[in-house]
Design a protein around this motif. Structure first.
Motif, short mmCIF file in Angstrom:
data_model
loop_
_atom_site.label_atom_id
_atom_site.label_comp_id
_atom_site.label_asym_id
_atom_site.label_seq_id
_atom_site.Cartn_x
_atom_site.Cartn_y
_atom_site.Cartn_z
N THR A 194 38.48 -10.65 -47.64
CA THR A 194 39.69 -10.92 -48.00
C THR A 194 39.75 -12.12 -48.70
O THR A 194 40.28 -12.48 -49.89
N LEU A 195 38.93 -13.17 -48.37
CA LEU A 195 38.76 -14.47 -48.79
C LEU A 195 38.15 -14.32 -50.26
O LEU A 195 38.30 -14.85 -51.23
N ASN A 196 37.30 -13.61 -50.28
CA ASN A 196 36.24 -13.41 -51.54
C ASN A 196 37.21 -12.78 -52.62
O ASN A 196 37.13 -13.36 -53.69
N LYS A 197 38.09 -11.84 -52.14
CA LYS A 197 39.30 -11.06 -52.96
C LYS A 197 40.13 -12.26 -53.46
O LYS A 197 40.44 -12.45 -54.80
N MET A 198 40.67 -13.24 -52.65
CA MET A 198 41.52 -14.31 -52.96
C MET A 198 40.84 -15.15 -54.03
O MET A 198 41.52 -15.63 -55.11
N LEU A 199 39.49 -15.64 -53.81
CA LEU A 199 38.74 -16.31 -54.72
C LEU A 199 38.52 -15.55 -55.94
O LEU A 199 38.61 -16.21 -57.25
N LEU A 200 38.16 -14.33 -56.27
CA LEU A 200 38.13 -13.66 -57.40
C LEU A 200 39.15 -13.62 -58.52
O LEU A 200 39.40 -13.94 -59.54
N LYS A 201 40.51 -13.61 -57.71
CA LYS A 201 41.96 -13.66 -58.43
C LYS A 201 41.99 -14.86 -58.96
O LYS A 201 42.71 -14.99 -59.92
N ILE A 202 41.52 -16.12 -58.26
CA ILE A 202 41.87 -17.36 -58.76
C ILE A 202 41.05 -17.52 -60.00
O ILE A 202 41.26 -18.32 -61.20
N LEU A 203 39.76 -17.11 -60.09
CA LEU A 203 38.92 -17.41 -61.23
C LEU A 203 39.25 -16.40 -62.39
O LEU A 203 39.81 -16.18 -63.19
#
Length: 80
Positions: A71-80
């Motif tokens: 989930t944190l990885n998905k959050m990070l990818l949305k930010i980038l």
């Protein structure tokens, strides 16, 4: 962002700490550092406590697992 604030009179003080989902170091943003920290927590090479543990438990099941990492990885990818 995780902040500590003190309220009240001189005789009584209340400290509040706020946990923000995914921000595991309190810098106000979700970054690769937070992703690394949650990975280290899962591998048991580091331990998160208090508001940092709450911020890492993204599925709110009282455990920090690979699901939280994903989930944190998905959050990070949305930010980038």
């Amino acid at each position: 962002v995780k902040h500590s604030s003190t309220f009240g009179s001189d005789k009584q003080k209340i400290e509040l700490k706020i946990a923000v989902s995914g921000d595991l170091n309190g810098d106000g943003k979700v970054t690769a550092t937070d992703l690394s920290t949650i990975n280290q927590t899962i591998l048991k090479t580091t331990k998160l406590e208090n508001e940092y543990k709450l911020a890492a438990d993204l599925d709110e099941n009282n455990n920090i697992t690979a699901t939280d990492l994903s989930t944190l990885n998905k959050m990070l990818l949305k930010i980038l």
